[in-house]
Motif scaffolding. Structure first.
Motif, PDB file in Angstrom:
ATOM      1  N   UNK A  29       0.867  -1.179   0.000  1.00 26.34           N
ATOM      2  CA  UNK A  29       0.000   0.000   0.000  1.00 26.34           C
ATOM      3  C   UNK A  29       0.904   1.228   0.000  1.00 26.34           C
ATOM      4  N   UNK A  30       0.326   2.378  -0.229  1.00 23.62           N
ATOM      5  CA  UNK A  30       1.104   3.615  -0.252  1.00 23.62           C
ATOM      6  C   UNK A  30       1.793   3.833   1.102  1.00 23.62           C
ATOM      7  N   UNK A  31       1.056   3.582   2.176  1.00 24.17           N
ATOM      8  CA  UNK A  31       1.630   3.737   3.519  1.00 24.17           C
ATOM      9  C   UNK A  31       2.772   2.758   3.767  1.00 24.17           C
ATOM     10  N   UNK A  32       2.597   1.525   3.318  1.00 24.07           N
ATOM     11  CA  UNK A  32       3.656   0.530   3.475  1.00 24.07           C
ATOM     12  C   UNK A  32       4.884   0.905   2.649  1.00 24.07           C
ATOM     13  N   UNK A  33       4.657   1.439   1.454  1.00 28.96           N
ATOM     14  CA  UNK A  33       5.769   1.861   0.604  1.00 28.96           C
ATOM     15  C   UNK A  33       6.564   2.968   1.290  1.00 28.96           C
ATOM     16  N   UNK A  34       5.849   3.945   1.861  1.00 27.73           N
ATOM     17  CA  UNK A  34       6.517   5.038   2.570  1.00 27.73           C
ATOM     18  C   UNK A  34       7.305   4.474   3.752  1.00 27.73           C
ATOM     19  N   UNK A  35       6.701   3.560   4.498  1.00 26.64           N
ATOM     20  CA  UNK A  35       7.383   2.959   5.655  1.00 26.64           C
ATOM     21  C   UNK A  35       8.670   2.252   5.222  1.00 26.64           C
ATOM     22  N   UNK A  36       8.579   1.448   4.168  1.00 23.83           N
ATOM     23  CA  UNK A  36       9.760   0.717   3.674  1.00 23.83           C
ATOM     24  C   UNK A  36      10.851   1.682   3.207  1.00 23.83           C
ATOM     25  N   UNK A  37      10.455   2.749   2.539  1.00 25.02           N
ATOM     26  CA  UNK A  37      11.432   3.741   2.087  1.00 25.02           C
ATOM     27  C   UNK A  37      12.069   4.465   3.270  1.00 25.02           C
ATOM     28  N   UNK A  38      11.260   4.754   4.302  1.00 23.98           N
ATOM     29  CA  UNK A  38      11.809   5.378   5.507  1.00 23.98           C
ATOM     30  C   UNK A  38      12.823   4.462   6.178  1.00 23.98           C
ATOM     31  N   UNK A  39      12.558   3.157   6.158  1.00 31.66           N
ATOM     32  CA  UNK A  39      13.493   2.188   6.739  1.00 31.66           C
ATOM     33  C   UNK A  39      14.826   2.181   5.986  1.00 31.66           C
TER      34      UNK A  39
END
Length: 143
Positions: A108-118
């Motif tokens: 999801x968009x939120x998961x993508x942002x989370x993974x990129x933040x990681x």
């Protein structure tokens, strides 16, 4: 003609163009498998001249029509994939990563942002990179 239709499509839907990539790759694999199964089904090869015999059946013609349909779909998918490769060729590795996370993964968009933040890319930076990459893709295809 098909390429111009694809270019018109992506002119207004750059995000959808990117989101379609994984589905096009999967469709190509499925259609290729279907085509191979038709080839192994004893259908008639209409690329070679043939001699008319008695007992004509509709089955070879149905297989030929199905084969042509699949080949046309594969041709359109190949055109799309070539345009996608052209459009993303000039993206930086970071831009490609962001596009992959936002559009080519099942996140999801939120998961993508989370993974990129990681991976050290803050949310605001990820969205800025995404916007710039989409603009580059659009310019590449329109230019």
């Amino acid at each position: 003609m098909r390429e111009s239709a694809l270019l018109e499509y992506i002119n207004f839907k750059t995000e959808k163009f990117c989101k379609d990539y994984p589905y096009k790759v999967e469709s190509k694999e499925n259609l290729t498998e279907q085509l191979e199964s038709i080839d192994g089904s004893g259908g008639v090869d209409y690329t070679k001249p043939r001699v008319q015999t008695s007992g004509v059946s509709d089955m070879p013609f149905a297989l030929a029509a199905l084969r042509i349909n699949i080949e046309c779909k594969l041709e359109l998918i190949d055109s799309y994939l070539a345009l996608y490769a052209k459009a993303t060729a000039d993206l930086s590795p970071e831009e490609k990563k962001v596009i992959d996370y936002f559009f080519n993964s099942e996140l999801s968009q939120g998961q993508a942002v989370y993974e990129l933040e990681q991976q050290g890319i803050p949310q605001s930076t990820a969205y800025m990179i995404r916007r710039n990459a989409l603009d580059k893709i659009k310019r590449s295809l329109m230019g």
